[in-house]
Design a protein around this motif. Structure first.
Motif, PDB file in Angstrom:
ATOM      1  N   HIS A   8      35.951   4.974   5.392  1.00 35.50           N
ATOM      2  CA  HIS A   8      34.765   5.503   4.729  1.00 35.50           C
ATOM      3  C   HIS A   8      34.639   6.990   5.056  1.00 35.50           C
ATOM      4  CE1 HIS A   8      33.884   1.148   5.170  1.00 35.50           C
ATOM      5  NE2 HIS A   8      33.346   1.276   3.977  1.00 35.50           N
ATOM      6  N   ALA A   9      35.573   7.811   4.530  1.00 34.45           N
ATOM      7  CA  ALA A   9      35.563   9.219   4.899  1.00 34.45           C
ATOM      8  C   ALA A   9      36.254  10.057   3.838  1.00 34.45           C
ATOM      9  CB  ALA A   9      36.268   9.431   6.244  1.00 34.45           C
ATOM     10  N   LEU A  10      35.790  11.308   3.701  1.00 34.47           N
ATOM     11  CA  LEU A  10      36.416  12.244   2.775  1.00 34.47           C
ATOM     12  C   LEU A  10      37.832  12.578   3.207  1.00 34.47           C
ATOM     13  CD1 LEU A  10      35.962  13.903   0.229  1.00 34.47           C
ATOM     14  CD2 LEU A  10      34.990  15.726   1.637  1.00 34.47           C
ATOM     15  N   ALA A  11      38.147  12.293   4.497  1.00 30.82           N
ATOM     16  CA  ALA A  11      39.505  12.514   4.987  1.00 30.82           C
ATOM     17  C   ALA A  11      40.520  11.588   4.325  1.00 30.82           C
ATOM     18  CB  ALA A  11      39.555  12.331   6.500  1.00 30.82           C
ATOM     19  N   ASN A  12      40.059  10.628   3.492  1.00 28.35           N
ATOM     20  CA  ASN A  12      41.001   9.836   2.690  1.00 28.35           C
ATOM     21  C   ASN A  12      41.822  10.745   1.782  1.00 28.35           C
ATOM     22  OD1 ASN A  12      39.811   7.672   3.914  1.00 28.35           O
ATOM     23  ND2 ASN A  12      38.832   6.850   2.074  1.00 28.35           N
ATOM     24  N   ILE A  13      41.229  11.876   1.381  1.00 28.04           N
ATOM     25  CA  ILE A  13      41.980  12.901   0.666  1.00 28.04           C
ATOM     26  C   ILE A  13      42.635  13.788   1.713  1.00 28.04           C
ATOM     27  CG2 ILE A  13      41.840  14.887  -0.889  1.00 28.04           C
ATOM     28  CD1 ILE A  13      39.482  13.592  -2.238  1.00 28.04           C
ATOM     29  N   ASP A  14      43.941  13.804   1.746  1.00 31.88           N
ATOM     30  CA  ASP A  14      44.646  14.609   2.747  1.00 31.88           C
ATOM     31  C   ASP A  14      44.478  16.091   2.451  1.00 31.88           C
ATOM     32  OD1 ASP A  14      46.728  14.569   5.023  1.00 31.88           O
ATOM     33  OD2 ASP A  14      47.604  15.936   3.538  1.00 31.88           O
ATOM     34  N   HIS A  15      44.609  16.471   1.177  1.00 34.17           N
ATOM     35  CA  HIS A  15      44.450  17.863   0.768  1.00 34.17           C
ATOM     36  C   HIS A  15      44.419  17.928  -0.752  1.00 34.17           C
ATOM     37  CE1 HIS A  15      48.871  17.244   0.772  1.00 34.17           C
ATOM     38  NE2 HIS A  15      48.874  18.080  -0.253  1.00 34.17           N
ATOM     39  N   PHE A  16      44.235  19.112  -1.266  1.00 35.85           N
ATOM     40  CA  PHE A  16      44.385  19.367  -2.698  1.00 35.85           C
ATOM     41  C   PHE A  16      45.636  20.217  -2.904  1.00 35.85           C
ATOM     42  CE2 PHE A  16      40.076  17.978  -2.640  1.00 35.85           C
ATOM     43  CZ  PHE A  16      39.795  17.493  -3.918  1.00 35.85           C
ATOM     44  N   ARG A  17      46.231  20.062  -4.091  1.00 38.29           N
ATOM     45  CA  ARG A  17      47.419  20.836  -4.430  1.00 38.29           C
ATOM     46  C   ARG A  17      47.268  21.379  -5.856  1.00 38.29           C
ATOM     47  NH1 ARG A  17      51.416  15.596  -5.034  1.00 38.29           N
ATOM     48  NH2 ARG A  17      50.520  14.793  -6.992  1.00 38.29           N
ATOM     49  N   PRO A  18      48.035  22.416  -6.213  1.00 39.71           N
ATOM     50  CA  PRO A  18      47.948  22.925  -7.592  1.00 39.71           C
ATOM     51  C   PRO A  18      48.287  21.830  -8.601  1.00 39.71           C
ATOM     52  CG  PRO A  18      49.146  24.457  -6.179  1.00 39.71           C
ATOM     53  CD  PRO A  18      48.950  23.205  -5.373  1.00 39.71           C
ATOM     54  N   SER A  19      47.491  21.761  -9.642  1.00 37.05           N
ATOM     55  CA  SER A  19      47.714  20.718 -10.658  1.00 37.05           C
ATOM     56  C   SER A  19      48.686  21.171 -11.740  1.00 37.05           C
ATOM     57  CB  SER A  19      46.382  20.328 -11.307  1.00 37.05           C
ATOM     58  OG  SER A  19      45.867  21.413 -12.073  1.00 37.05           O
ATOM     59  N   GLY A  20      48.960  22.468 -11.813  1.00 35.14           N
ATOM     60  CA  GLY A  20      49.843  22.980 -12.857  1.00 35.14           C
ATOM     61  C   GLY A  20      49.116  23.353 -14.135  1.00 35.14           C
ATOM     62  N   GLU A  21      47.810  23.111 -14.193  1.00 34.69           N
ATOM     63  CA  GLU A  21      47.031  23.476 -15.378  1.00 34.69           C
ATOM     64  C   GLU A  21      46.734  24.980 -15.379  1.00 34.69           C
ATOM     65  OE1 GLU A  21      43.810  20.245 -16.104  1.00 34.69           O
ATOM     66  OE2 GLU A  21      44.208  20.276 -13.938  1.00 34.69           O
ATOM     67  N   PRO A  22      46.427  25.540 -16.537  1.00 34.58           N
ATOM     68  CA  PRO A  22      46.019  26.941 -16.583  1.00 34.58           C
ATOM     69  C   PRO A  22      44.756  27.166 -15.747  1.00 34.58           C
ATOM     70  CG  PRO A  22      46.525  26.123 -18.782  1.00 34.58           C
ATOM     71  CD  PRO A  22      46.502  24.929 -17.871  1.00 34.58           C
ATOM     72  N   ASP A  23      44.611  28.349 -15.194  1.00 31.34           N
ATOM     73  CA  ASP A  23      43.430  28.672 -14.403  1.00 31.34           C
ATOM     74  C   ASP A  23      42.160  28.506 -15.239  1.00 31.34           C
ATOM     75  OD1 ASP A  23      45.184  29.267 -12.435  1.00 31.34           O
ATOM     76  OD2 ASP A  23      44.641  31.385 -12.261  1.00 31.34           O
ATOM     77  N   ALA A  24      41.098  28.079 -14.590  1.00 31.16           N
ATOM     78  CA  ALA A  24      39.797  27.954 -15.252  1.00 31.16           C
ATOM     79  C   ALA A  24      39.213  29.343 -15.477  1.00 31.16           C
ATOM     80  CB  ALA A  24      38.856  27.115 -14.405  1.00 31.16           C
ATOM     81  N   PRO A  25      38.556  29.565 -16.606  1.00 33.93           N
ATOM     82  CA  PRO A  25      37.921  30.864 -16.824  1.00 33.93           C
ATOM     83  C   PRO A  25      36.785  31.096 -15.833  1.00 33.93           C
ATOM     84  CG  PRO A  25      37.281  29.311 -18.539  1.00 33.93           C
ATOM     85  CD  PRO A  25      38.359  28.648 -17.740  1.00 33.93           C
TER      86      PRO A  25
END
Length: 323
Positions: A298-315
């Motif tokens: 029961h923790a946000l640590a279930n997500i190890d990290h974020f990585r680039p998704s390869g999508e274009p940058d958000a404006p």
């Protein structure tokens, strides 16, 4: 709070925070601690002539640096006290004792320390006490093991005064407590255990907070409208961590970033890995990398990290109000 027609059972768990707090002590506090290691108690003279014990770095009246050290006696007088009927772990005794404010002979302020008495009837304001030194001094306030009733100083064993002065102080911090989650937080935590990211808002069409809060910070209304969010988002702001520290599991440099999940209105802090630290930028689109399911809790640590998704940058306009 209810979810559907079912009342939410809140989660609770014991938590323990442990770390070593390390600081440089400077010349005045260093001299005070070095004195304790040598079984001497040093105060410092203030601008009004008072001798302050423990020694202070700056004058409480003028804020100017202080420099004149004054040795005071290991005997003193109890100014006030409080009884400890049920000692906590880590306190000086595992049986009842007293905390006392003690004005040492030659000092003009009081020092807080433990007083070795076994019954509250054995302590009173105005009683005379003396230092009991620790068997093995290390250069910390615990070199005074405690105070004990007595009019004259007890004989102190000789110590080696040829060691280097104390310049660094390391204090172990150990905090144990029980955390009880709010109903909204309980839903959020149970969602994490299922691989879901749950946000909350106070009304349909309102701002979505992640993690959910018990109340909308702008008007205080409950955030009972729970919203499942995707595990993709946008980097709003970030920093590159270059400084190593004790317990660090990732070798610097790496990036800690605020990630705004799609559909959320407040970013949260997490790691961004999977690319060079210099490649991370505002507006970068990222996706969650989850730990193996058998490691989930029961923790946000279930997500190890974020990585680039390869999508274009958000404006910029899409996250400019969420920085």
């Amino acid at each position: 709070m209810t979810q559907g027609n079912t009342a939410v059972e809140v989660l609770s768990a014991p938590l323990r925070v442990q770390f070593d707090y390390t600081r440089s002590v400077g010349p005045i506090i260093g001299a005070f601690l070095t004195g304790l290691r040598e079984r001497r108690i040093l105060g410092v003279r203030g601008s009004d002539g008072r001798v302050l014990v423990p020694a202070q770095e700056y004058d409480p009246i003028t804020s100017a640096p202080l420099a004149e050290l004054v040795e005071v006696a290991p005997t003193g007088t109890v100014q006030s006290w409080t009884w400890v009927a049920r000692p906590l772990p880590g306190q000086p005794f595992d049986r009842p004792f007293a905390w006392a404010l003690i004005q040492l002979d030659g000092a003009d302020t009081a020092l807080l320390h433990a007083l070795d008495v076994t019954e509250p009837e054995q302590v009173h304001t105005g009683m005379r006490v003396r230092v009991r030194w620790a068997d093995e001094p290390t250069g910390s306030i615990t070199d005074i093991a405690c105070f004990e009733p007595g009019e004259t100083a007890a004989a102190a064993a000789s110590v080696d005064d040829s060691a280097e002065p104390v310049t660094i102080l390391t204090t172990p911090v150990d905090l144990s407590y029980k955390h009880t989650a709010s109903p909204q937080e309980s839903v959020y935590l149970r969602g994490l255990a299922e691989g879901k990211l749950i946000g909350g808002r106070s009304e349909a069409g309102g701002k979505v907070y992640f993690p959910p809060r018990g109340a909308n910070p702008t008007d205080g209304t409950p955030t009972d409208d729970l919203v499942e969010l995707p595990d993709k988002g946008t980097v709003t702001t970030f920093c590159i961590v270059n400084v190593p520290f004790l317990g660090q599991r990732i070798k610097p440099p790496y990036v800690a970033a605020y990630v705004l999940l799609d559909g959320a209105d407040i970013p949260f802090l997490h790691l961004v890995l999977g690319c060079e630290a210099t490649e991370v930028r505002m507006g970068m689109r990222v996706e969650a990398v989850w730990k193996p399911r058998e490691e989930w809790g029961h923790a946000l640590a279930n997500i190890d990290h974020f990585r680039p998704s390869g999508e274009p940058d958000a404006p910029y306009e899409s996250y400019q109000h969420h920085l």
